[in-house]
Write a protein that holds these residues in place. Structure first.
Motif, PDB file in Angstrom:
ATOM      1  N   ILE A  20       0.837  -1.203   0.000  1.00  0.00           N
ATOM      2  CA  ILE A  20       0.000   0.000   0.000  1.00  0.00           C
ATOM      3  C   ILE A  20       0.865   1.242   0.000  1.00  0.00           C
ATOM      4  O   ILE A  20       0.643   2.188  -0.766  1.00  0.00           O
ATOM      5  CB  ILE A  20      -0.942  -0.014   1.218  1.00  0.00           C
ATOM      6  N   ALA A  21       1.870   1.255   0.875  1.00  0.00           N
ATOM      7  CA  ALA A  21       2.755   2.415   0.973  1.00  0.00           C
ATOM      8  C   ALA A  21       3.485   2.683  -0.335  1.00  0.00           C
ATOM      9  O   ALA A  21       3.583   3.828  -0.797  1.00  0.00           O
ATOM     10  CB  ALA A  21       3.762   2.198   2.106  1.00  0.00           C
ATOM     11  N   LYS A  22       4.007   1.615  -0.959  1.00  0.00           N
ATOM     12  CA  LYS A  22       4.753   1.758  -2.210  1.00  0.00           C
ATOM     13  C   LYS A  22       3.860   2.314  -3.313  1.00  0.00           C
ATOM     14  O   LYS A  22       4.291   3.157  -4.112  1.00  0.00           O
ATOM     15  CB  LYS A  22       5.317   0.392  -2.624  1.00  0.00           C
ATOM     16  N   CYS A  23       2.616   1.871  -3.344  1.00  0.00           N
ATOM     17  CA  CYS A  23       1.678   2.345  -4.366  1.00  0.00           C
ATOM     18  C   CYS A  23       1.410   3.837  -4.187  1.00  0.00           C
ATOM     19  O   CYS A  23       1.434   4.598  -5.156  1.00  0.00           O
ATOM     20  CB  CYS A  23       0.385   1.551  -4.296  1.00  0.00           C
ATOM     21  N   PHE A  24       1.149   4.264  -2.960  1.00  0.00           N
ATOM     22  CA  PHE A  24       0.928   5.684  -2.712  1.00  0.00           C
ATOM     23  C   PHE A  24       2.164   6.503  -3.111  1.00  0.00           C
ATOM     24  O   PHE A  24       2.043   7.566  -3.727  1.00  0.00           O
ATOM     25  CB  PHE A  24       0.596   5.927  -1.242  1.00  0.00           C
ATOM     26  N   ALA A  25       3.343   6.001  -2.772  1.00  0.00           N
ATOM     27  CA  ALA A  25       4.573   6.721  -3.122  1.00  0.00           C
ATOM     28  C   ALA A  25       4.729   6.821  -4.639  1.00  0.00           C
ATOM     29  O   ALA A  25       5.089   7.881  -5.173  1.00  0.00           O
ATOM     30  CB  ALA A  25       5.777   6.018  -2.509  1.00  0.00           C
ATOM     31  N   ASN A  26       4.441   5.736  -5.339  1.00  0.00           N
ATOM     32  CA  ASN A  26       4.563   5.739  -6.800  1.00  0.00           C
ATOM     33  C   ASN A  26       3.573   6.690  -7.463  1.00  0.00           C
ATOM     34  O   ASN A  26       3.813   7.166  -8.581  1.00  0.00           O
ATOM     35  CB  ASN A  26       4.348   4.329  -7.350  1.00  0.00           C
ATOM     36  N   LYS A  27       2.460   6.957  -6.781  1.00  0.00           N
ATOM     37  CA  LYS A  27       1.441   7.856  -7.317  1.00  0.00           C
ATOM     38  C   LYS A  27       1.665   9.307  -6.899  1.00  0.00           C
ATOM     39  O   LYS A  27       0.826  10.168  -7.180  1.00  0.00           O
ATOM     40  CB  LYS A  27       0.055   7.409  -6.864  1.00  0.00           C
ATOM     41  N   GLY A  28       2.772   9.587  -6.240  1.00  0.00           N
ATOM     42  CA  GLY A  28       3.108  10.970  -5.932  1.00  0.00           C
ATOM     43  C   GLY A  28       2.694  11.468  -4.568  1.00  0.00           C
ATOM     44  O   GLY A  28       2.693  12.679  -4.327  1.00  0.00           O
ATOM     45  N   PHE A  29       2.373  10.565  -3.656  1.00  0.00           N
ATOM     46  CA  PHE A  29       2.037  10.948  -2.296  1.00  0.00           C
ATOM     47  C   PHE A  29       3.301  10.917  -1.425  1.00  0.00           C
ATOM     48  O   PHE A  29       4.227  10.152  -1.696  1.00  0.00           O
ATOM     49  CB  PHE A  29       1.004   9.987  -1.691  1.00  0.00           C
ATOM     50  N   ARG A  30       3.305  11.713  -0.376  1.00  0.00           N
ATOM     51  CA  ARG A  30       4.359  11.616   0.618  1.00  0.00           C
ATOM     52  C   ARG A  30       3.910  10.604   1.668  1.00  0.00           C
ATOM     53  O   ARG A  30       2.830  10.747   2.256  1.00  0.00           O
ATOM     54  CB  ARG A  30       4.617  12.974   1.285  1.00  0.00           C
ATOM     55  N   VAL A  31       4.722   9.587   1.906  1.00  0.00           N
ATOM     56  CA  VAL A  31       4.338   8.485   2.782  1.00  0.00           C
ATOM     57  C   VAL A  31       5.113   8.537   4.089  1.00  0.00           C
ATOM     58  O   VAL A  31       6.341   8.651   4.105  1.00  0.00           O
ATOM     59  CB  VAL A  31       4.596   7.125   2.096  1.00  0.00           C
TER      60      VAL A  31
END
Length: 231
Positions: A20-31
């Protein structure tokens, strides 16, 4: 320049949370990961945090707000599975299941709700089919996941007029570790893609409860009317 949205995820050093974290990071979110054991990834800001300790949760949230000034998304992901016959399950397994799967998500919600309200954010509760489809020796896991769904439903009612959206995901079989003949299972990245999509929905939409299943699960050897004899 667009200011990155900030997502806080509990228990994301491995498995589903990591995906989940990696997906958010790949989509441009700060995790920001709240992890008891750090994974030391350069794309993730980690805070060492034992979510069973309310003081560590409090300190972690204060640090996040101090460093980043906001929280847009909370993913209550961390959870444990402890199994045992209902007549024999240990007090330790029962108590740690309650603390991890129920009490910690409530504490995180309470500590972050003020900031999520300011950002019109969203809270995700990572639930399980075990909370609706019960099976032998699952008293601790099924009970806490069923109660987590109830918590999410109450959160919808208590937080919607504070500008916070709430979503409980009921998840089917997920392949966290590559095993033989498990290609039919969902992947952690699949769940991450769904969360990113749900977060992007218009603010007027409350995705309160979402069930996610493998499209072609392993077939049961017992089918039809005969299956009802074993319920």
């Amino acid at each position: 320049m667009r200011k990155l949205k900030l997502v806080v995820i509990s228990g994301c050093n491995r498995g589903l949370g990591y995906g989940i974290a990696k997906c958010f990071a790949n989509k441009g979110f700060r995790v920001v990961g709240l992890n008891k054991t750090l994974c030391n990834e350069n794309w993730m800001t980690e805070i060492k945090c034992n979510i069973l300790n309310k003081d560590e949760i409090d300190s972690a949230v204060k640090k996040i707000v101090s460093d980043f000034g906001k929280i847009d998304i909370l993913v209550n992901n961390a959870g444990i599975r402890r199994f045992g016959n209902i007549s024999e399950i240990s007090e330790e397994d029962w108590e740690v299941s309650l603390e991890t799967n129920l009490t910690a998500p409530l504490r995180l919600l309470q500590k972050t709700s003020e900031h999520l309200s300011k950002s019109n954010g969203i809270i995700f509760f990572i639930g399980s089919h075990a909370g609706e489809h019960f099976y032998e020796e699952s008293v601790a896991y099924s009970s806490t996941k069923a109660a987590l769904h109830a918590m999410a439903e109450v959160a919808v009612k208590d937080l919607r007029y504070k500008g916070i959206r709430v979503c409980c995901l009921s998840l089917g079989a997920i392949s966290n570790i590559k095993m033989e003949d498990d290609d039919w299972k969902m992947k952690p990245s699949d769940v991450g893609e769904l969360l990113v999509l749900l977060e992007s929905l218009p603010k007027r939409v409350m995705p309160a409860y979402v069930e996610m299943r493998p499209s072609k699960p392993s077939k049961s050897p017992i089918t039809g009317m005969e299956y009802l004899q074993f319920i």
